[in-house]
Design a protein around this motif. Structure first.
Motif, short mmCIF file in Angstrom:
data_model
loop_
_atom_site.label_atom_id
_atom_site.label_comp_id
_atom_site.label_asym_id
_atom_site.label_seq_id
_atom_site.Cartn_x
_atom_site.Cartn_y
_atom_site.Cartn_z
N ALA A 1 9.66 -6.43 -6.14
CA ALA A 1 9.18 -7.74 -5.68
C ALA A 1 10.09 -8.37 -4.64
N VAL A 2 11.20 -7.70 -4.27
CA VAL A 2 12.14 -8.28 -3.32
C VAL A 2 11.56 -8.20 -1.91
N PRO A 3 11.31 -9.34 -1.26
CA PRO A 3 10.84 -9.28 0.12
C PRO A 3 11.92 -8.68 1.02
N GLN A 4 11.53 -7.80 1.92
CA GLN A 4 12.50 -7.12 2.78
C GLN A 4 12.11 -7.26 4.24
N ILE A 5 13.09 -7.66 5.05
CA ILE A 5 12.88 -7.72 6.49
C ILE A 5 12.59 -6.31 7.01
N GLY A 6 11.62 -6.20 7.88
CA GLY A 6 11.28 -4.90 8.47
C GLY A 6 10.14 -4.20 7.77
N SER A 7 9.68 -4.72 6.61
CA SER A 7 8.61 -4.06 5.87
C SER A 7 7.25 -4.21 6.55
N MET A 8 7.16 -5.12 7.54
CA MET A 8 5.89 -5.38 8.21
C MET A 8 5.97 -5.01 9.69
N ALA A 9 6.81 -4.03 10.02
CA ALA A 9 6.96 -3.64 11.42
C ALA A 9 5.62 -3.18 11.98
N GLY A 10 5.35 -3.57 13.22
CA GLY A 10 4.11 -3.15 13.86
C GLY A 10 3.15 -4.30 14.05
N ASP A 11 2.18 -4.06 14.92
CA ASP A 11 1.19 -5.08 15.26
C ASP A 11 -0.03 -4.90 14.36
N HIS A 12 0.01 -5.54 13.17
CA HIS A 12 -1.13 -5.49 12.26
C HIS A 12 -1.18 -6.80 11.48
N ASP A 13 -2.29 -7.01 10.78
CA ASP A 13 -2.47 -8.25 10.03
C ASP A 13 -1.52 -8.32 8.84
N PRO A 14 -1.23 -9.53 8.34
CA PRO A 14 -0.41 -9.67 7.13
C PRO A 14 -1.03 -8.92 5.96
N LEU A 15 -0.17 -8.48 5.04
CA LEU A 15 -0.62 -7.74 3.86
C LEU A 15 -0.05 -8.38 2.60
N PRO A 16 -0.83 -8.45 1.51
CA PRO A 16 -0.26 -8.92 0.24
C PRO A 16 0.83 -7.96 -0.23
N TYR A 17 1.66 -8.44 -1.14
CA TYR A 17 2.70 -7.59 -1.72
C TYR A 17 2.09 -6.59 -2.70
N PRO A 18 2.61 -5.37 -2.75
CA PRO A 18 2.24 -4.49 -3.86
C PRO A 18 2.77 -5.08 -5.17
N VAL A 19 2.08 -4.82 -6.26
CA VAL A 19 2.45 -5.38 -7.57
C VAL A 19 2.86 -4.25 -8.50
N TYR A 20 3.97 -4.46 -9.21
CA TYR A 20 4.45 -3.44 -10.13
C TYR A 20 3.71 -3.56 -11.46
N ASP A 21 3.08 -2.45 -11.87
CA ASP A 21 2.34 -2.41 -13.14
C ASP A 21 3.29 -1.94 -14.24
N MET A 22 3.64 -2.87 -15.15
CA MET A 22 4.60 -2.55 -16.21
C MET A 22 4.04 -1.49 -17.17
N THR A 23 2.72 -1.42 -17.29
CA THR A 23 2.11 -0.47 -18.23
C THR A 23 2.23 0.96 -17.72
N THR A 24 1.90 1.14 -16.43
CA THR A 24 1.95 2.50 -15.87
C THR A 24 3.28 2.79 -15.19
N ALA A 25 4.16 1.76 -15.13
CA ALA A 25 5.47 1.91 -14.48
C ALA A 25 5.32 2.43 -13.06
N SER A 26 4.43 1.78 -12.31
CA SER A 26 4.22 2.20 -10.92
C SER A 26 3.80 1.01 -10.08
N LEU A 27 4.01 1.14 -8.76
CA LEU A 27 3.59 0.11 -7.83
C LEU A 27 2.10 0.26 -7.54
N VAL A 28 1.37 -0.85 -7.61
CA VAL A 28 -0.04 -0.86 -7.27
C VAL A 28 -0.17 -1.42 -5.87
N PRO A 29 -0.54 -0.59 -4.89
CA PRO A 29 -0.62 -1.09 -3.51
C PRO A 29 -1.73 -2.12 -3.38
N PRO A 30 -1.61 -3.04 -2.44
CA PRO A 30 -2.66 -4.04 -2.26
C PRO A 30 -3.93 -3.38 -1.73
#
Length: 606
Positions: free
Chosen positions: A260-289
């Motif tokens: 969940a830590v926002p990181q500079i550089g994660s949105m490099a490139g000319d594209h629309d804003p994106l929601p954050y991926p969410v970590y699923d505690m049940t499956t122990a994996s990141l769920v992409p938006p």
């Protein structure tokens, strides 16, 4: 040969609150050590017990309603069981604490110099003159400009960054063995935060001081901590060297925090804003938006037009004296906002970004300039009409909600003011809006204090939506939230924008969140926009020196950088106070790329 005791040795720490036979255990079996020159970070969300643990170490919890068990040893001396007079000899002398909000920690009726000298007078057998001399020396040591001249100033005359330096000076006045820093940089701008972190590390190295650093900012943890302890709902989840915690976290909750830590550089490139991926505690994996369609909607006229907005505040003059100075808070600011667009306003405290937000919502009346909604001018004498089009979400949700009103009443209060609907319709809409922001309709009957900080901010968003506005001004709406709550609120705002075509003015000092959520970014300094353009242009090719300094100050979640000393400008924001009648010089903007405008830097940036 017996090994020397740890500077701080906490074992089996448990804290309960209550009275009589009713006790609730909020911290359980916490254990850690800190040695001289070492920094331990305790991280976790609000309610995890990290601040309660620090207050237990300082013996600041109310003895009538708090029960502390276990062992807390300072250089081998057991602190639990000491009387209050005995603890008073230790607090501020051998252990000191920096609190999160300096304005509530400093006494507004005492000068800042006297508040620093107070610790010296309490723990050292010195005269007031010597205490003053030592206080001024410490003010110099924490880089407060003109320390001797500012000794007799009051806290309200200092910026947020300078007030936090005063708190550090007071905490370190007696050269303690252990410093407890409880969220000391959460509310600070990135450049001031970076300066405060560097200052703490510098003073720690000089005095071989142990530091207990409490925070929910994993970027800060990576910058300062040798070891990290992760807490969740009163329990230790994981502990170990910071490099290992970041590089190979063992527990799902730790991985969720890091994801969940926002990181500079994660949105490099000319594209629309994106929601954050969410970590699923049940499956122990990141769920992409999920894929997000563009929210920008073309229209004949921009959704919001700001032209030449200017606001100046009078500096009170002594009795019977003529007005001599004014604060130039906002100076000739212009921009446009389209339907479905997010324009972020960034800059340090005092740059004018919050004043700009209040001018747009007419909470302040501009001295010059205009605001138009879909081509129609905003009438200064019709605040109700403006409220139907523009709403504001403030930084502190608890201060924004009336503690005496149930949240359902708070959400529908704008309808009551506008004379729209009846009580039954209000109750139904409150339930619908609570569902819209991810809460339960039955929560409408609760009071604000029954919710977490993230939930309260969702309620404030629900209230802002009650009149179906076209523009929402979010003034530091996620700055004080934990990383997981921040992700949830940011994703909620982006979802609402997609569904309703809302335009957002997103005011923030959190550059990583700004990069994630923005279509365009405007950088303010001294009341003026010094750079404005598409997100990818401002972050990928910052053209103004001030923009580059903001980006360089952002803490990165990389423990390998911890021992690097950053070269940061020691500059405080210049004063916007000008003589009455001052006329700002003509400003020249150049355009390095389409839609990207940069103010020609003045001599102060040479």
């Amino acid at each position: 040969m017996t090994a020397a005791p740890h500077l701080l040795d906490v074992r089996d720490l448990a804290v309960s609150f209550g009275h009589g036979a009713n006790w609730v255990n909020v911290v359980r079996d916490i254990a850690f050590t800190i040695d001289k020159g070492e920094t331990l970070a305790i991280v976790g969300e609000s309610g995890s017990g990290k601040s309660v643990s620090s207050m237990a170490i300082m013996q600041l919890l109310p003895r009538a309603t708090a029960r502390v068990q276990g062992s807390i040893r300072l250089a081998g001396q057991e602190l639990l069981g000491l009387s209050e007079p005995q603890m008073e000899k230790i607090r501020g002398n051998r252990i000191s604490m920096i609190f999160q909000e300096p304005m509530t920690s400093l006494n507004p009726v005492l000068t800042i110099g006297d508040q620093i000298a107070e610790a010296v007078l309490s723990h050292r057998n010195v005269s007031r003159a010597e205490a003053r001399r030592q206080a001024i020396a410490m003010m110099d040591r924490v880089h407060i400009p003109s320390a001797a001249a500012r000794y007799d100033d009051y806290p309200h005359r200092f910026s947020g960054g300078m007030r936090q330096r005063v708190m550090i000076a007071a905490a370190l006045a007696c050269q303690p063995d252990l410093l407890i820093a409880d969220e000391p940089t959460t509310a600070l701008d990135v450049t001031i935060q970076a300066q405060v972190l560097e200052l703490i590390k510098e003073l720690q190295a000089e005095n071989d001081m142990g530091v207990l650093f409490i925070t929910h900012d994993m970027g800060v943890v990576a910058e300062v901590a040798d070891r990290t302890l992760v807490m969740f709902r009163g329990d230790t989840v994981e502990t170990g060297p910071t490099e290992r915690i970041f590089g190979a976290p063992q527990q799902a909750y730790t991985r969720a925090l890091l994801s969940a830590v926002p990181q500079i550089g994660s949105m490099a490139g000319d594209h629309d804003p994106l929601p954050y991926p969410v970590y699923d505690m049940t499956t122990a994996s990141l769920v992409p938006p999920p894929p997000r369609p563009s929210t920008l909607r073309e229209a004949a006229a921009p959704l919001l037009e700001v032209r030449g907005l200017t606001k100046r505040f009078d500096v009170p003059a002594p009795p019977l004296r003529r007005l001599q100075k004014r604060v130039h808070a906002v100076e000739n600011v212009s921009f446009e906002l389209r339907h479905g667009e997010t324009l972020s306003i960034v800059g340090e405290s005092g740059c004018g970004k919050s004043t700009l937000g209040r001018l747009i919502t007419q909470l302040h009346r501009p001295d010059a300039g205009s605001v138009r909604i879909e081509g129609k001018p905003v009438a200064a004498n019709d605040p109700r009409a403006l409220a139907r089009n523009v709403q504001m979400v403030f930084q502190d949700p608890y201060a924004s909600l009336n503690p005496r009103l149930r949240v359902g009443e708070a959400i529908t209060e704008p309808l009551l003011i506008q004379g729209v609907g009846n009580p039954d319709e209000h109750a139904a809409l409150a339930g619908q809006l609570l569902q819209t922001v991810g809460l339960l309709p039955e929560m409408a009957s609760r009071f604000p204090h029954e919710f977490s900080g993230g939930q309260r901010q969702r309620i404030c968003v629900a209230r802002a939506l009650a009149l179906k506005p076209k523009v929402i001004v979010a003034d530091e709406a996620v700055s004080a939230l934990d990383v997981t709550m921040k992700v949830q609120v940011v994703n909620l705002m982006m979802k609402l924008q997609e569904e309703m075509g809302l335009g957002f003015i997103f005011i923030s000092h959190d550059m990583a969140v700004v990069e994630r959520i923005s279509h365009r970014v405007a950088v303010m300094y001294m009341g003026e926009i010094v750079e404005i353009g598409p997100r990818h242009a401002v972050f990928g090719n910052p053209a103004h020196p001030y923009t580059r300094s903001l980006l360089a100050a952002v803490p990165l979640p990389d423990p390998a950088r911890r021992h690097q000393r950053r070269s940061l400008p020691g500059r405080e924001l210049s004063s916007p106070v000008r003589p009455v009648g001052f006329t700002p010089p003509a400003r020249v903007y150049h355009q390095p790329a389409p839609g990207h405008f940069v103010l020609e830097p003045g001599a102060e940036w040479a």
